[in-house]
Design a protein around this motif. Structure first.
Motif, PDB file in Angstrom:
ATOM      1  N   LEU A 163      35.408  37.605  55.417  1.00 33.50           N
ATOM      2  CA  LEU A 163      34.835  38.733  56.157  1.00 33.50           C
ATOM      3  C   LEU A 163      33.520  39.198  55.544  1.00 33.50           C
ATOM      4  N   ILE A 164      33.399  39.036  54.247  1.00 31.29           N
ATOM      5  CA  ILE A 164      32.122  39.370  53.595  1.00 31.29           C
ATOM      6  C   ILE A 164      31.055  38.365  54.036  1.00 31.29           C
ATOM      7  N   ALA A 165      31.419  37.094  54.023  1.00 31.70           N
ATOM      8  CA  ALA A 165      30.489  36.057  54.494  1.00 31.70           C
ATOM      9  C   ALA A 165      30.056  36.354  55.926  1.00 31.70           C
ATOM     10  N   SER A 166      31.032  36.716  56.739  1.00 28.53           N
ATOM     11  CA  SER A 166      30.773  36.990  58.151  1.00 28.53           C
ATOM     12  C   SER A 166      29.865  38.215  58.321  1.00 28.53           C
ATOM     13  N   ALA A 167      30.099  39.242  57.494  1.00 27.33           N
ATOM     14  CA  ALA A 167      29.279  40.449  57.586  1.00 27.33           C
ATOM     15  C   ALA A 167      27.814  40.150  57.263  1.00 27.33           C
ATOM     16  N   PHE A 168      27.588  39.305  56.283  1.00 29.98           N
ATOM     17  CA  PHE A 168      26.217  39.004  55.869  1.00 29.98           C
ATOM     18  C   PHE A 168      25.555  37.916  56.721  1.00 29.98           C
ATOM     19  N   ALA A 169      26.342  37.254  57.574  1.00 30.08           N
ATOM     20  CA  ALA A 169      25.867  36.063  58.279  1.00 30.08           C
ATOM     21  C   ALA A 169      24.552  36.267  59.030  1.00 30.08           C
ATOM     22  N   ALA A 170      24.470  37.306  59.820  1.00 28.93           N
ATOM     23  CA  ALA A 170      23.291  37.483  60.668  1.00 28.93           C
ATOM     24  C   ALA A 170      22.214  38.328  59.973  1.00 28.93           C
ATOM     25  N   GLU A 171      22.279  38.414  58.639  1.00 29.24           N
ATOM     26  CA  GLU A 171      21.300  39.166  57.833  1.00 29.24           C
ATOM     27  C   GLU A 171      21.087  40.593  58.335  1.00 29.24           C
ATOM     28  N   PRO A 172      22.169  41.377  58.376  1.00 30.57           N
ATOM     29  CA  PRO A 172      22.011  42.781  58.779  1.00 30.57           C
ATOM     30  C   PRO A 172      21.241  43.551  57.708  1.00 30.57           C
ATOM     31  N   LYS A 173      20.661  44.662  58.088  1.00 29.65           N
ATOM     32  CA  LYS A 173      19.924  45.505  57.131  1.00 29.65           C
ATOM     33  C   LYS A 173      20.835  46.533  56.480  1.00 29.65           C
ATOM     34  N   LEU A 174      21.964  46.788  57.154  1.00 33.13           N
ATOM     35  CA  LEU A 174      22.909  47.787  56.647  1.00 33.13           C
ATOM     36  C   LEU A 174      24.330  47.244  56.766  1.00 33.13           C
ATOM     37  N   ILE A 175      25.079  47.379  55.672  1.00 33.79           N
ATOM     38  CA  ILE A 175      26.492  47.022  55.722  1.00 33.79           C
ATOM     39  C   ILE A 175      27.311  48.268  55.434  1.00 33.79           C
ATOM     40  N   ILE A 176      28.338  48.461  56.238  1.00 35.31           N
ATOM     41  CA  ILE A 176      29.288  49.527  55.966  1.00 35.31           C
ATOM     42  C   ILE A 176      30.553  48.858  55.464  1.00 35.31           C
ATOM     43  N   ALA A 177      30.914  49.134  54.214  1.00 32.96           N
ATOM     44  CA  ALA A 177      32.141  48.565  53.653  1.00 32.96           C
ATOM     45  C   ALA A 177      33.156  49.696  53.603  1.00 32.96           C
ATOM     46  N   ASP A 178      34.200  49.597  54.423  1.00 34.72           N
ATOM     47  CA  ASP A 178      35.171  50.687  54.541  1.00 34.72           C
ATOM     48  C   ASP A 178      36.404  50.392  53.681  1.00 34.72           C
ATOM     49  N   GLU A 179      36.429  50.934  52.487  1.00 33.64           N
ATOM     50  CA  GLU A 179      37.522  50.703  51.539  1.00 33.64           C
ATOM     51  C   GLU A 179      37.879  49.216  51.483  1.00 33.64           C
ATOM     52  N   PRO A 180      36.904  48.372  51.173  1.00 35.03           N
ATOM     53  CA  PRO A 180      37.094  46.928  51.317  1.00 35.03           C
ATOM     54  C   PRO A 180      38.052  46.317  50.304  1.00 35.03           C
ATOM     55  N   THR A 181      38.455  47.081  49.278  1.00 33.32           N
ATOM     56  CA  THR A 181      39.365  46.484  48.293  1.00 33.32           C
ATOM     57  C   THR A 181      40.731  47.157  48.271  1.00 33.32           C
ATOM     58  N   THR A 182      40.906  48.174  49.107  1.00 29.40           N
ATOM     59  CA  THR A 182      42.142  48.962  49.070  1.00 29.40           C
ATOM     60  C   THR A 182      43.390  48.127  49.338  1.00 29.40           C
ATOM     61  N   ALA A 183      43.276  47.139  50.217  1.00 29.22           N
ATOM     62  CA  ALA A 183      44.458  46.355  50.593  1.00 29.22           C
ATOM     63  C   ALA A 183      44.731  45.197  49.624  1.00 29.22           C
ATOM     64  N   LEU A 184      43.953  45.098  48.547  1.00 33.13           N
ATOM     65  CA  LEU A 184      44.050  43.915  47.673  1.00 33.13           C
ATOM     66  C   LEU A 184      44.677  44.243  46.312  1.00 33.13           C
ATOM     67  N   ASP A 185      45.178  43.206  45.630  1.00 37.07           N
ATOM     68  CA  ASP A 185      45.693  43.368  44.264  1.00 37.07           C
ATOM     69  C   ASP A 185      44.566  43.800  43.333  1.00 37.07           C
ATOM     70  N   VAL A 186      44.935  44.472  42.255  1.00 32.93           N
ATOM     71  CA  VAL A 186      43.934  45.008  41.325  1.00 32.93           C
ATOM     72  C   VAL A 186      42.971  43.948  40.792  1.00 32.93           C
ATOM     73  N   THR A 187      43.489  42.793  40.389  1.00 29.11           N
ATOM     74  CA  THR A 187      42.594  41.767  39.830  1.00 29.11           C
ATOM     75  C   THR A 187      41.633  41.241  40.895  1.00 29.11           C
ATOM     76  N   VAL A 188      42.146  41.088  42.104  1.00 30.17           N
ATOM     77  CA  VAL A 188      41.308  40.612  43.205  1.00 30.17           C
ATOM     78  C   VAL A 188      40.272  41.681  43.576  1.00 30.17           C
ATOM     79  N   GLN A 189      40.687  42.945  43.501  1.00 27.98           N
ATOM     80  CA  GLN A 189      39.771  44.060  43.797  1.00 27.98           C
ATOM     81  C   GLN A 189      38.487  43.946  43.005  1.00 27.98           C
ATOM     82  N   LYS A 190      38.638  43.691  41.706  1.00 26.96           N
ATOM     83  CA  LYS A 190      37.474  43.602  40.818  1.00 26.96           C
ATOM     84  C   LYS A 190      36.541  42.489  41.256  1.00 26.96           C
ATOM     85  N   GLN A 191      37.113  41.322  41.575  1.00 29.92           N
ATOM     86  CA  GLN A 191      36.289  40.183  41.997  1.00 29.92           C
ATOM     87  C   GLN A 191      35.559  40.491  43.295  1.00 29.92           C
ATOM     88  N   ILE A 192      36.258  41.132  44.221  1.00 26.26           N
ATOM     89  CA  ILE A 192      35.661  41.411  45.527  1.00 26.26           C
ATOM     90  C   ILE A 192      34.541  42.455  45.398  1.00 26.26           C
TER      91      ILE A 192
END
Ligand SMILES: Nc1ncnc2c1ncn2[C@@H]1O[C@H](COP(=O)(O)OP(=O)(O)O)[C@@H](O)[C@H]1O
Ligand SMILES: [Mg+2]
Length: 288
Positions: free
Chosen positions: A160-189
């Motif tokens: 989804l991150i790849a997809s968000a950046f695909a069309a080279e937007p000027k603004l990205i809104i990331a809405d709690e993008p790590t909340t649903a993930l495990d703690v270790t994965v959160q850090k990487q994301i």
């Protein structure tokens, strides 16, 4: 230069109850601003207002949303949708529901390139493989052919991150993008979002309920309570000396903002009563 400027944005339920109370905030080109607040504060509602996807129950009753100096709300609907589609992208909270479970991953990324930029399918596929590589996905060709359920939560969020950046937007809104993930994965994301934001020089509005991540990702922040902006400052000033009593309590309730395992503690009742009174006084002023 401000890329997104929100001025006095007011959103109400159909019965008149305010959800966003004259919210103003801006995100400069290439800047990361955090939007912080407890659950229900109206963070997602702000994102939805910018993206033009407010729920049916909510109504935008006042204010301006300027994108690159142009007020989205005065544009004809078709132009507005085209502008938002080309300039703004969302990294959602839940990577599973954001992907269509019955379609392979590849076409879900290439759709944006085909729809927004008018690319040929083959060009878009090559670019999608590059993007998956950019978000550090091994064997992107194989992943393009996978279905979402065959991948881990972290992998799906990378897609989804790849997809968000695909069309080279000027603004990205990331809405709690790590909340649903495990703690270790959160850090990487989190690290990946920061890396992509820097590389693509995108403005980023990073929505979070966790002050712990704010210092890691953003330069400035806006604190929201009950749809009202409580404090707005740069990150360094905020962590050194938050001004508002509610901000202080929120910071004090964040165990250690260097400790990602720490869970949030509630803000004390007396602080909540004080901020509730402040919001009520603000509402009274509005209706005078
Ligand atoms: N579809 C909806 N219909 C009616 N009210 C909603 C809807 N979605 C959210 N709300 C209300 O709007 C307020 C802000 O919600 P939201 O922006 O989702 O908060 P946050 O993202 O900060 O947790 C909350 O009071 C919530 O109950
Ligand atoms: Mg939300």
């Amino acid at each position: 230069m401000s890329y997104l400027t929100i001025k006095d944005l007011t959103v109400r339920l159909k019965n008149g109850a305010p959800l966003l109370r004259k919210v103003s905030l801006s995100v400069n080109a290439g800047e990361v601003r955090a939007l912080v607040g407890e659950s229900g504060a109206g963070k997602s509602m702000i994102g939805k207002a910018v993206l033009g996807i407010l729920p049916r129950a909510a109504q935008l009753t006042g204010g301006e949303i300027l994108l690159d100096g142009e007020d989205l709300l005065t544009l004809p609907p078709k132009q507005r949708r085209a502008k938002i589609g080309a300039k703004v992208a969302l990294i959602p909270q839940d990577p599973l529901t954001a992907l269509n479970p019955s379609r392979r991953v590849g076409p879900q990324i290439t759709d944006r390139l085909v729809d927004i930029l008018g690319w040929k399918r083959k060009e878009a596929e090559d670019r999608a493989v590059e993007l998956l590589d950019e978000v550090h996905i091994q064997s992107p060709d194989r992943v393009m052919k996978s279905y979402p359920h065959e991948l881990s939560g972290g992998m799906r969020q990378r897609i989804l991150i790849a997809s968000a950046f695909a069309a080279e937007p000027k603004l990205i809104i990331a809405d709690e993008p790590t909340t649903a993930l495990d703690v270790t994965v959160q850090k990487q994301i989190l690290k990946l979002i920061r890396e992509m934001q820097e590389r693509h020089d995108t403005a980023l509005l990073f929505v979070t309920h966790d002050l712990g991540v704010v210092s890691k990702i953003s330069q400035s922040l806006t604190v929201l309570y009950a749809g009202k902006v409580i404090e707005e400052t740069d990150v360094r000033t905020f962590f050194a000396a938050p001004k508002h009593a509610y901000s202080k309590a929120l910071l004090a309730a964040t165990p250690k903002y260097t400790d990602p395992d720490g869970s949030l503690m509630p803000v004390p009742d007396n602080i909540i009563s004080a901020v509730e009174q402040e919001v009520a006084a603000f509402d009274a002023q509005l209706t005078e």
